[in-house]
Design an enzyme around this catalytic site. Structure first.
Site, short mmCIF file in Angstrom:
data_model
loop_
_atom_site.label_atom_id
_atom_site.label_comp_id
_atom_site.label_asym_id
_atom_site.label_seq_id
_atom_site.Cartn_x
_atom_site.Cartn_y
_atom_site.Cartn_z
N ILE A 157 37.86 44.95 46.48
CA ILE A 157 38.35 44.63 45.30
C ILE A 157 37.64 43.33 44.93
CG2 ILE A 157 40.48 43.43 44.08
CD1 ILE A 157 42.00 44.73 46.74
N TYR A 166 48.77 42.48 60.24
CA TYR A 166 48.06 42.41 58.90
C TYR A 166 49.10 41.73 57.82
CZ TYR A 166 46.60 43.26 53.78
OH TYR A 166 46.36 43.25 52.92
N SER A 167 50.16 42.43 57.30
CA SER A 167 51.09 41.80 56.57
C SER A 167 51.53 40.41 56.90
CB SER A 167 52.00 42.79 56.03
OG SER A 167 52.67 43.30 57.23
N LYS A 218 48.96 37.88 56.25
CA LYS A 218 49.01 37.74 54.76
C LYS A 218 50.19 36.55 54.23
CE LYS A 218 46.44 38.88 52.06
NZ LYS A 218 45.11 38.16 51.74
N THR A 272 49.26 40.47 48.95
CA THR A 272 49.63 41.93 48.84
C THR A 272 51.28 42.11 48.59
OG1 THR A 272 49.72 43.60 50.41
CG2 THR A 272 49.42 41.75 51.46
N ASP A 273 51.52 43.08 48.26
CA ASP A 273 53.12 43.43 48.28
C ASP A 273 53.63 43.58 49.50
OD1 ASP A 273 52.07 45.97 48.63
OD2 ASP A 273 52.88 46.69 46.98
N GLU A 274 52.72 43.73 50.67
CA GLU A 274 53.34 44.34 51.99
C GLU A 274 54.09 42.95 52.57
OE1 GLU A 274 50.71 45.95 54.64
OE2 GLU A 274 49.75 47.38 53.00
N ARG A 327 51.76 56.36 61.59
CA ARG A 327 51.45 54.77 62.07
C ARG A 327 52.41 53.88 62.60
NH1 ARG A 327 49.49 51.64 56.72
NH2 ARG A 327 47.42 52.36 57.25
N ASN A 380 49.19 48.87 46.35
CA ASN A 380 47.82 49.60 46.70
C ASN A 380 46.92 49.88 45.60
OD1 ASN A 380 49.89 49.86 48.54
ND2 ASN A 380 48.33 51.43 49.59
N LEU A 385 30.20 39.96 55.83
CA LEU A 385 29.61 41.05 55.73
C LEU A 385 30.02 41.62 57.21
CD1 LEU A 385 26.07 40.92 54.20
CD2 LEU A 385 28.43 41.44 53.31
N ILE A 401 42.72 57.00 50.49
CA ILE A 401 42.31 57.85 49.32
C ILE A 401 40.76 58.02 49.56
CG2 ILE A 401 41.72 57.88 46.75
CD1 ILE A 401 44.51 56.99 46.13
#
Ligand code: NAD
Ligand code: TDX
Length: 330
Positions: free
Chosen positions: A12, A145-146, A149, A118-120, A268, A174, A35, A186
């Site tokens: 992003i 992860y969420s 965040k 994020t929305d998560e 998952r 997403n 990186l 994707i």
């Protein structure tokens, strides 16, 4: 405007840099990016930016870079749920300690911050629930992860309230589009088909994601940077709810394969069922609207991009798929 973009060599962030160079000719951009496996120098190739390779959790480096900026846009993060289930430690370090380092620097130098999230952080919704996430939805993250965040968001809110840091936040659904790492849903399926592998669907594929084109996410970030209220959170989403099985079949069809030419693989752990964003305040108060209304067309352009840019992703494919195979997800 002197912009510091953290994580600008990621998916992003790199698209944000490209969009900004096109739409804001007065912007001078410095990218701070470690990186990691997810960052790619090639995503910024040919662009007029200064790339500083370093860690957002390196307080001295961050202090120096922030002191030379007017505005910081904070994309840098460990971003993949599946990785966080196998080794949460870099998520704690980058997402929490890194955001803390940035907050201390913007506080000291009085620099404006936009925190990308994020929305998560809101957890998930039932499949048959008509509700969507709003700014008022309580935080209830599911994965390491969420959770990191969510923690980073709360740090930003606290620094805004307690120390008067000039900060805004956005929580987006997403994203899809060019330059997304091939570990994500994707691009993984597209590059599986391009390399003669079978696509892999977690579980039954009924989980719903609210897809938005990355350029629409980034115009939303700019809307908040331009006119957002300090201290506020804005939700960014484009009413793009689709279940994973449907997206899988769209990819298969657009790439000339039959609807069942994929494998169901191990689901998952803790897999969130459904995300859905109510972006009404962003639309009504800041006049934002998405430009990419047609997911099928955006997906077709994304498939073309991966087909035309094999050199950008091919070197990593073997490693990514070997890792998924170890986890029973290939
Ligand atoms: P990404 O994994 O593609 O990119 C992350 C970038 O951050 C990489 O370039 C990586 O090298 C860099 N980075 C990682 N650790 C770093 C560190 N310690 N110091 C400096 N740089 C570091 O992720 P993305 O999909 O581009 O996501 C960017 C941001 O947007 C993240 O904060 C993520 O939580 C958020 N977000 C992503 C989505 C999505 O669908 N991808 C949706 C909503 C929000
Ligand atoms: O091979 C796969 N097969 C599959 O069915 C992969 C990689 C994923 N999936 C499923 C899991 C999810 O339901 O597809 C959906 C999307 O998966 P990801 O691309 O891993 O995204 P998600 O976990 O939803 O998180 C993404 O959106 C929110 C980003 O990676 C996060 O950074 C962002 O915060």
């Amino acid at each position: 405007m002197r912009l510091l973009v953290t994580g600008g060599a990621g998916f992003i962030g790199a698209n944000f840099v490209r969009q900004t160079l096109q739409t804001r000719p007065d912007a001078r951009i410095t990218v701070l990016d470690k990186l990691t496996y997810a960052g790619n120098r090639a995503s910024l190739e040919g662009l007029d930016v200064d790339l500083v390779v370093g860690d957002v959790a390196d307080a001295a480096l961050v202090d120096k870079l922030v002191s030379g900026a007017d505005t910081v846009v904070h994309f840098a993060a460990e971003s993949h749920n599946d990785n966080s289930l196998h080794d949460p430690s870099p998520f704690i370090q980058t997402n929490l300690v890194g955001t803390f380092a940035l907050l201390e620097a913007v506080r000291k130098h009085g620099v404006r911050l936009h925190h990308v999230s994020t929305d998560e952080v809101y957890g998930d919704l039932e499949l048959d629930d008509p509700a969507k996430f709003t700014e008022q939805t309580p935080y209830n993250p599911s994965s390491p992860y969420s959770a990191t965040k969510a923690g980073s968001d709360l740090l930003v809110r606290a620094w805004a309230r307690s120390f008067g840091v000039r900060a805004t936040l956005s929580n987006c659904s997403n994203n899809y589009g060019p330059y997304q790492h091939i570990e994500k849903f994707i691009p993984r399926q597209i590059t599986n088909l391009l390399t003669g592998r079978r696509p892999a669907l977690y579980g039954a594929g009924l989980n719903v994601r609210d897809w938005i084109h990355v350029d629409d996410h980034n115009t939303g970030v700019w809307a908040v940077l331009d006119a957002g209220e300090l201290g506020r959170t804005y939700l960014i989403g484009a009413d793009g709810e689709l279940d994973n099985l449907t997206v899988m079949r769209m990819i298969l069809e657009q790439m000339g394969h039959g609807p069942d030419e994929f494998d169901h693989v191990t689901d998952r752990a803790g897999h969130d069922l459904r995300y859905a964003i109510d972006a009404a305040p962003l639309r009504a108060e800041l006049g934002w609207a998405p430009d990419y209304g047609d997911f099928a067309a955006g997906l077709a352009a994304t498939i073309d991009w991966y087909r035309d840019n094999t050199a950008w992703w091919a070197a990593d494919k073997e490693r990514v798929e070997a890792r998924y195979a170890e986890q029973g997800q290939a």
